[in-house]
Design a protein around this motif. Structure first.
Motif, short mmCIF file in Angstrom:
data_model
loop_
_atom_site.label_atom_id
_atom_site.label_comp_id
_atom_site.label_asym_id
_atom_site.label_seq_id
_atom_site.Cartn_x
_atom_site.Cartn_y
_atom_site.Cartn_z
N PRO A 1 12.26 2.92 11.45
CA PRO A 1 12.06 4.35 11.16
C PRO A 1 10.86 4.66 10.27
N GLU A 2 10.05 3.65 9.90
CA GLU A 2 8.76 3.95 9.26
C GLU A 2 7.71 4.29 10.31
N CYS A 3 8.08 4.20 11.60
CA CYS A 3 7.16 4.61 12.67
C CYS A 3 7.09 6.13 12.72
N PRO B 1 0.82 -1.22 0.00
CA PRO B 1 0.00 0.00 0.00
C PRO B 1 0.85 1.27 0.00
N MET B 2 2.01 1.24 0.65
CA MET B 2 2.84 2.45 0.64
C MET B 2 3.38 2.73 -0.77
N ALA B 3 3.82 1.69 -1.45
CA ALA B 3 4.33 1.89 -2.82
C ALA B 3 3.23 2.44 -3.72
N LEU C 1 0.64 -6.76 11.60
CA LEU C 1 0.94 -7.71 10.52
C LEU C 1 0.91 -7.02 9.16
N CYS C 2 1.85 -7.37 8.28
CA CYS C 2 1.76 -6.93 6.89
C CYS C 2 0.99 -8.00 6.12
N HIS C 3 -0.25 -7.69 5.77
CA HIS C 3 -1.11 -8.68 5.10
C HIS C 3 -0.59 -9.03 3.72
S1 SF4 Z 1 5.45 -3.62 5.85
FE1 SF4 Z 1 4.09 -4.17 4.15
S2 SF4 Z 1 2.84 -2.33 3.79
FE2 SF4 Z 1 4.60 -1.69 5.06
S3 SF4 Z 1 6.11 -0.95 3.57
FE3 SF4 Z 1 6.57 -3.14 3.98
S4 SF4 Z 1 5.47 -4.25 2.38
FE4 SF4 Z 1 4.61 -2.18 2.42
#
Ligand code: SF4
Length: 354
Positions: free
Chosen positions: A238-240, A95-97, A298-300
Protein backbone atom coordinates in the motif's frame (compact mmCIF):
# COMPACT_ATOMS: atom_id res chain seq x y z
CA UNK A 1 39.52 -9.12 11.39
CA UNK A 2 39.47 -8.07 7.79
CA UNK A 3 36.13 -9.51 6.76
CA UNK A 4 36.37 -7.94 3.31
CA UNK A 5 39.08 -10.48 2.42
CA UNK A 6 37.06 -13.45 3.68
CA UNK A 7 34.70 -15.63 1.67
CA UNK A 8 30.97 -15.49 2.29
CA UNK A 9 31.06 -18.89 4.01
CA UNK A 10 33.99 -17.88 6.23
CA UNK A 11 32.04 -14.81 7.43
CA UNK A 12 28.89 -16.87 8.06
CA UNK A 13 30.94 -19.42 10.04
CA UNK A 14 32.54 -16.60 12.04
CA UNK A 15 29.17 -15.02 12.94
CA UNK A 16 27.71 -18.39 13.89
CA UNK A 17 30.82 -19.23 15.95
CA UNK A 18 30.51 -16.03 18.02
CA UNK A 19 26.78 -16.56 18.51
CA UNK A 20 27.47 -20.08 19.76
CA UNK A 21 30.19 -18.81 22.10
CA UNK A 22 27.70 -16.44 23.77
CA UNK A 23 24.69 -18.68 23.42
CA UNK A 24 21.41 -16.74 23.75
CA UNK A 25 23.12 -13.40 24.33
CA UNK A 26 23.10 -12.16 20.73
CA UNK A 27 19.93 -11.89 18.62
CA UNK A 28 19.86 -10.95 14.94
CA UNK A 29 16.49 -9.73 13.65
CA UNK A 30 16.22 -9.06 9.89
CA UNK A 31 13.63 -7.25 7.82
CA UNK A 32 12.12 -9.06 4.82
CA UNK A 33 13.90 -6.64 2.44
CA UNK A 34 17.35 -7.76 3.56
CA UNK A 35 19.35 -10.01 1.26
CA UNK A 36 19.02 -13.77 1.65
CA UNK A 37 22.42 -14.26 3.35
CA UNK A 38 21.30 -12.03 6.21
CA UNK A 39 17.80 -13.49 6.37
CA UNK A 40 19.27 -17.01 6.54
CA UNK A 41 21.56 -15.98 9.40
CA UNK A 42 18.87 -14.17 11.39
CA UNK A 43 16.88 -15.37 14.39
CA UNK A 44 13.75 -13.38 13.49
CA UNK A 45 12.41 -12.26 10.12
CA UNK A 46 9.41 -10.04 9.56
CA UNK A 47 7.97 -6.74 8.47
CA UNK A 48 8.32 -3.70 10.70
CA UNK A 49 5.29 -4.52 12.88
CA UNK A 50 6.28 -8.14 13.47
CA UNK A 51 9.86 -7.15 14.24
CA UNK A 52 8.76 -4.42 16.69
CA UNK A 53 6.56 -6.88 18.59
CA UNK A 54 9.06 -9.76 18.46
CA UNK A 55 12.08 -7.61 19.42
CA UNK A 56 10.21 -6.35 22.48
CA UNK A 57 10.01 -9.99 23.67
CA UNK A 58 13.71 -10.76 23.21
CA UNK A 59 15.82 -11.49 26.26
CA UNK A 60 19.21 -11.42 24.47
CA UNK A 61 21.65 -8.86 25.81
CA UNK A 62 22.61 -7.69 22.32
CA UNK A 63 20.29 -7.09 19.38
CA UNK A 64 22.09 -6.63 16.06
CA UNK A 65 19.39 -5.22 13.82
CA UNK A 66 19.53 -5.88 10.07
CA UNK A 67 17.23 -3.29 8.54
CA UNK A 68 17.20 0.49 8.14
CA UNK A 69 17.92 2.95 10.92
CA UNK A 70 14.36 3.72 12.01
CA UNK A 71 13.81 0.01 12.66
CA UNK A 72 16.94 -0.26 14.82
CA UNK A 73 15.82 2.87 16.67
CA UNK A 74 12.40 1.29 17.27
CA UNK A 75 14.10 -1.77 18.77
CA UNK A 76 16.22 0.52 21.00
CA UNK A 77 13.10 2.37 22.20
CA UNK A 78 11.43 -0.90 23.22
CA UNK A 79 14.64 -2.49 24.56
CA UNK A 80 14.81 -3.62 28.18
CA UNK A 81 17.19 -1.87 30.63
CA UNK A 82 20.01 -4.36 30.10
CA UNK A 83 19.67 -4.63 26.31
CA UNK A 84 21.86 -2.88 23.76
CA UNK A 85 21.03 -2.49 20.09
CA UNK A 86 23.63 -2.37 17.31
CA UNK A 87 22.94 -1.29 13.73
CA UNK A 88 25.57 -2.61 11.29
CA UNK A 89 25.52 0.53 9.11
CA UNK A 90 24.15 3.78 10.58
CA UNK A 91 24.06 5.24 7.05
CA UNK A 92 21.24 2.87 6.14
CA UNK A 93 18.49 5.45 6.51
CA UNK A 94 15.14 5.89 4.80
CA UNK A 95 14.38 8.74 2.36
CA UNK A 96 10.70 8.60 3.30
CA UNK A 97 11.45 9.00 7.01
CA UNK A 98 13.59 12.02 6.08
CA UNK A 99 10.56 13.69 4.49
CA UNK A 100 9.19 14.95 7.79
CA UNK A 101 10.91 16.50 10.81
CA UNK A 102 9.53 17.18 14.25
CA UNK A 103 9.67 20.90 13.50
CA UNK A 104 7.62 20.56 10.29
CA UNK A 105 5.18 18.26 12.06
CA UNK A 106 4.63 20.88 14.77
CA UNK A 107 3.93 23.60 12.21
CA UNK A 108 1.53 21.36 10.27
CA UNK A 109 -0.19 20.10 13.41
CA UNK A 110 -0.78 23.62 14.74
CA UNK A 111 -2.16 24.78 11.41
CA UNK A 112 -4.46 21.75 11.07
CA UNK A 113 -5.67 22.05 14.67
CA UNK A 114 -6.87 25.60 14.03
CA UNK A 115 -8.82 24.63 10.90
CA UNK A 116 -10.12 21.17 11.79
CA UNK A 117 -13.67 20.63 13.03
CA UNK A 118 -12.45 18.03 15.59
CA UNK A 119 -9.35 17.44 17.75
CA UNK A 120 -6.41 15.97 15.87
CA UNK A 121 -4.66 12.67 16.61
CA UNK A 122 -1.19 12.46 15.04
CA UNK A 123 -0.38 9.04 13.60
CA UNK A 124 3.07 8.41 12.20
CA UNK A 125 4.03 5.47 10.04
CA UNK A 126 6.64 3.18 11.55
CA UNK A 127 8.92 4.38 8.75
CA UNK A 128 9.90 7.49 10.68
CA UNK A 129 12.56 8.55 13.17
CA UNK A 130 12.20 8.57 16.90
CA UNK A 131 11.51 12.33 17.15
CA UNK A 132 8.32 11.83 15.12
CA UNK A 133 7.23 8.84 17.20
CA UNK A 134 7.78 10.92 20.33
CA UNK A 135 5.84 13.81 18.76
CA UNK A 136 2.82 11.52 18.36
CA UNK A 137 3.15 9.87 21.78
CA UNK A 138 3.27 13.28 23.44
CA UNK A 139 0.00 14.34 21.79
CA UNK A 140 -2.08 11.22 22.43
CA UNK A 141 -1.37 9.74 19.01
CA UNK A 142 0.44 6.62 17.98
CA UNK A 143 2.47 4.75 15.36
CA UNK A 144 1.11 2.50 12.63
CA UNK A 145 2.54 0.04 10.14
CA UNK A 146 1.19 -1.00 6.76
CA UNK A 147 -0.31 -4.10 8.39
CA UNK A 148 -2.38 -2.14 10.90
CA UNK A 149 -2.90 1.38 9.46
CA UNK A 150 -6.56 0.65 8.77
CA UNK A 151 -7.29 -0.45 12.35
CA UNK A 152 -5.29 2.38 13.94
CA UNK A 153 -6.85 5.17 11.85
CA UNK A 154 -10.34 3.74 12.35
CA UNK A 155 -9.79 3.65 16.11
CA UNK A 156 -9.14 7.41 16.22
CA UNK A 157 -11.87 8.35 13.72
CA UNK A 158 -14.39 6.30 15.72
CA UNK A 159 -13.30 8.02 18.92
CA UNK A 160 -14.05 11.56 17.79
CA UNK A 161 -10.72 12.61 16.27
CA UNK A 162 -9.54 13.70 12.88
CA UNK A 163 -6.14 12.30 11.96
CA UNK A 164 -2.83 13.85 10.92
CA UNK A 165 -1.11 11.01 9.05
CA UNK A 166 2.58 11.18 8.12
CA UNK A 167 4.92 10.77 6.37
CA UNK A 168 3.54 8.48 3.63
CA UNK A 169 0.78 10.08 1.56
CA UNK A 170 0.29 6.85 -0.43
CA UNK A 171 -0.32 4.59 2.56
CA UNK A 172 -2.52 7.36 3.95
CA UNK A 173 -4.72 7.69 0.90
CA UNK A 174 -4.98 3.93 0.37
CA UNK A 175 -6.03 3.57 4.01
CA UNK A 176 -8.57 6.42 3.65
CA UNK A 177 -10.09 4.68 0.61
CA UNK A 178 -10.29 1.34 2.43
CA UNK A 179 -12.15 3.09 5.23
CA UNK A 180 -14.57 4.60 2.71
CA UNK A 181 -13.56 8.24 3.14
CA UNK A 182 -14.73 10.54 0.37
CA UNK A 183 -12.67 13.14 -1.50
CA UNK A 184 -13.79 16.04 0.70
CA UNK A 185 -12.80 14.05 3.82
CA UNK A 186 -9.16 13.78 2.69
CA UNK A 187 -6.79 16.73 2.63
CA UNK A 188 -3.14 16.66 1.57
CA UNK A 189 -0.79 18.96 3.45
CA UNK A 190 2.17 19.83 1.28
CA UNK A 191 5.70 20.47 2.43
CA UNK A 192 5.17 24.23 2.10
CA UNK A 193 2.17 23.74 4.48
CA UNK A 194 -0.41 24.60 1.83
CA UNK A 195 -3.46 22.36 1.48
CA UNK A 196 -4.78 20.30 -1.39
CA UNK A 197 -8.38 19.66 -0.35
CA UNK A 198 -10.70 21.27 2.16
CA UNK A 199 -9.31 21.37 5.73
CA UNK A 200 -12.73 22.35 7.10
CA UNK A 201 -14.34 19.03 6.05
CA UNK A 202 -11.26 16.75 6.17
CA UNK A 203 -11.13 13.74 8.47
CA UNK A 204 -7.65 12.67 7.37
CA UNK A 205 -4.82 15.14 6.78
CA UNK A 206 -2.04 13.44 4.80
CA UNK A 207 1.56 14.62 4.75
CA UNK A 208 3.21 14.75 1.36
CA UNK A 209 5.80 11.92 1.70
CA UNK A 210 6.42 8.81 -0.37
CA UNK A 211 8.65 5.76 -0.76
CA UNK A 212 10.60 5.91 -4.01
CA UNK A 213 10.84 2.09 -4.08
CA UNK A 214 7.05 1.76 -4.25
CA UNK A 215 5.99 4.80 -6.27
CA UNK A 216 8.11 3.38 -9.10
CA UNK A 217 5.36 0.86 -9.90
CA UNK A 218 2.78 2.11 -12.40
CA UNK A 219 -0.46 0.95 -14.00
CA UNK A 220 1.39 0.11 -17.23
CA UNK A 221 3.42 -2.47 -15.26
CA UNK A 222 0.16 -4.07 -14.09
CA UNK A 223 -1.28 -4.10 -17.63
CA UNK A 224 1.95 -5.58 -19.06
CA UNK A 225 2.13 -8.44 -16.57
CA UNK A 226 -1.57 -9.24 -17.06
CA UNK A 227 -1.03 -9.39 -20.80
CA UNK A 228 1.91 -11.76 -20.39
CA UNK A 229 0.18 -14.00 -17.81
CA UNK A 230 -3.63 -13.61 -18.25
CA UNK A 231 -4.41 -15.59 -15.06
CA UNK A 232 -1.91 -13.82 -12.84
CA UNK A 233 -2.79 -12.34 -9.44
CA UNK A 234 -1.24 -8.95 -8.79
CA UNK A 235 -0.43 -8.15 -5.18
CA UNK A 236 1.14 -4.83 -4.17
CA UNK A 237 2.24 -2.93 -1.09
CA UNK A 238 0.00 0.00 0.00
CA UNK A 239 2.96 2.40 -0.34
CA UNK A 240 2.22 2.16 -4.09
CA UNK A 241 0.17 4.90 -5.73
CA UNK A 242 -3.61 4.64 -5.49
CA UNK A 243 -4.02 3.81 -9.20
CA UNK A 244 -1.69 0.80 -8.89
CA UNK A 245 -3.47 -0.44 -5.77
CA UNK A 246 -6.81 -0.11 -7.62
CA UNK A 247 -5.46 -2.00 -10.63
CA UNK A 248 -4.12 -4.86 -8.49
CA UNK A 249 -6.05 -7.81 -7.04
CA UNK A 250 -4.78 -7.48 -3.47
CA UNK A 251 -2.80 -4.92 -1.53
CA UNK A 252 -1.21 -5.44 1.84
CA UNK A 253 1.82 -5.26 4.07
CA UNK A 254 4.96 -7.24 3.35
CA UNK A 255 3.84 -9.85 5.88
CA UNK A 256 0.42 -10.11 4.20
CA UNK A 257 2.06 -10.50 0.79
CA UNK A 258 4.28 -13.23 2.25
CA UNK A 259 1.34 -15.08 3.81
CA UNK A 260 -0.88 -14.81 0.70
CA UNK A 261 1.82 -16.16 -1.59
CA UNK A 262 3.10 -18.90 0.72
CA UNK A 263 -0.42 -20.17 1.51
CA UNK A 264 -1.66 -20.17 -2.10
CA UNK A 265 -1.80 -23.33 -4.19
CA UNK A 266 1.00 -23.86 -6.70
CA UNK A 267 -1.23 -23.15 -9.70
CA UNK A 268 -1.74 -19.49 -8.64
CA UNK A 269 0.69 -17.21 -10.46
CA UNK A 270 1.83 -14.04 -8.68
CA UNK A 271 3.14 -10.64 -9.75
CA UNK A 272 4.41 -8.77 -6.71
CA UNK A 273 4.82 -5.02 -6.38
CA UNK A 274 7.30 -4.46 -3.60
CA UNK A 275 11.05 -4.49 -2.88
CA UNK A 276 13.01 -6.81 -5.17
CA UNK A 277 15.12 -8.66 -2.57
CA UNK A 278 11.94 -9.88 -0.93
CA UNK A 279 10.24 -10.83 -4.22
CA UNK A 280 13.34 -12.65 -5.45
CA UNK A 281 13.62 -14.64 -2.23
CA UNK A 282 9.95 -15.65 -2.41
CA UNK A 283 10.55 -16.82 -5.99
CA UNK A 284 13.76 -18.70 -5.08
CA UNK A 285 12.21 -20.41 -2.06
CA UNK A 286 9.06 -21.44 -3.94
CA UNK A 287 10.29 -22.97 -7.20
CA UNK A 288 6.91 -24.68 -7.77
CA UNK A 289 5.12 -21.34 -8.08
CA UNK A 290 5.32 -18.69 -10.78
CA UNK A 291 6.37 -15.52 -8.90
CA UNK A 292 7.51 -12.46 -10.84
CA UNK A 293 8.30 -8.90 -9.80
CA UNK A 294 5.90 -6.26 -11.11
CA UNK A 295 9.12 -4.32 -11.76
CA UNK A 296 12.58 -4.64 -10.20
CA UNK A 297 12.69 -1.95 -7.50
CA UNK A 298 15.51 -2.02 -4.97
CA UNK A 299 15.77 -0.25 -1.62
CA UNK A 300 19.39 0.94 -1.71
CA UNK A 301 19.34 1.70 1.99
CA UNK A 302 18.28 -1.79 3.02
CA UNK A 303 21.08 -3.05 0.75
CA UNK A 304 23.70 -1.15 2.79
CA UNK A 305 23.52 -3.84 5.46
CA UNK A 306 25.69 -6.78 4.46
CA UNK A 307 27.64 -9.72 5.86
CA UNK A 308 30.78 -7.62 6.36
CA UNK A 309 29.23 -4.87 8.51
CA UNK A 310 27.13 -7.45 10.37
CA UNK A 311 30.32 -9.42 11.18
CA UNK A 312 32.07 -6.21 12.31
CA UNK A 313 29.22 -5.49 14.74
CA UNK A 314 29.35 -9.08 16.03
CA UNK A 315 33.14 -8.88 16.39
CA UNK A 316 32.80 -5.76 18.55
CA UNK A 317 30.48 -7.69 20.89
CA UNK A 318 33.15 -10.40 21.21
CA UNK A 319 35.79 -7.73 21.96
CA UNK A 320 33.45 -6.17 24.49
CA UNK A 321 33.02 -9.46 26.36
CA UNK A 322 36.67 -10.51 26.18
CA UNK A 323 38.53 -7.28 26.95
CA UNK A 324 35.94 -4.54 27.47
CA UNK A 325 36.33 -3.27 23.89
CA UNK A 326 34.11 -0.57 22.45
CA UNK A 327 30.89 -1.60 20.71
CA UNK A 328 30.54 -0.27 17.19
CA UNK A 329 27.43 1.39 15.82
CA UNK A 330 25.41 1.12 18.99
CA UNK A 331 22.01 2.82 18.70
CA UNK A 332 21.32 5.48 21.31
CA UNK A 333 17.97 7.18 21.63
CA UNK A 334 17.86 10.57 23.30
CA UNK A 335 16.08 10.39 26.64
CA UNK A 336 13.93 13.37 25.66
CA UNK A 337 12.38 11.20 22.92
CA UNK A 338 12.51 7.73 24.42
CA UNK A 339 9.60 7.92 26.83
CA UNK A 340 7.07 9.46 24.43
CA UNK A 341 8.19 7.27 21.53
CA UNK A 342 7.66 4.24 23.75
CA UNK A 343 4.19 5.47 24.69
CA UNK A 344 3.35 5.81 20.98
CA UNK A 345 4.68 2.33 20.10
CA UNK A 346 2.97 0.67 23.05
CA UNK A 347 -0.30 2.42 22.14
CA UNK A 348 -0.05 0.87 18.68
CA UNK A 349 0.44 -2.61 20.13
CA UNK A 350 -2.45 -2.04 22.57
CA UNK A 351 -4.87 -0.98 19.78
CA UNK A 352 -3.82 -3.81 17.46
CA UNK A 353 -3.92 -6.54 20.08
CA UNK A 354 -7.27 -5.34 21.55
S1 SF4 B 1 11.57 0.52 1.10
FE1 SF4 B 1 13.39 1.67 1.73
S2 SF4 B 1 12.96 3.81 1.15
FE2 SF4 B 1 11.00 2.70 1.09
S3 SF4 B 1 10.10 3.08 3.11
FE3 SF4 B 1 11.23 1.12 3.23
S4 SF4 B 1 13.26 1.69 3.97
FE4 SF4 B 1 12.29 3.58 3.27
Amino acid sequence: MNFKDMSKQEIIDYVNGIRKKYEGKIAIPAHHYQNSDLVDLSDLVGDSYKLAVDCAKLSAEFVVFCGVRFMAEGAAVLAKENQRVLHPDPNAGCPMADMISEENAKTAFDKITKLSNKPIAPIVYMNSYVDMKAFCGERGGTVCTSSNANKIVKYYLDNGFNVFFSPDHKLGINTARELGLKDDEICKIKRDFSFEGNPATARMFLWDGFCHVHVDFNVEDVAAVREKYPEIKVIVHPECIEEVVNASDISGSTQKIYNEVINSSDDVKWAIGTEINFVQRLADNNPNKVIVPLRKSLCHNMAKINLVNLAEAIESIDEYYTNGGKLINEVFVKNEYKENAKIALEKMIEIVES
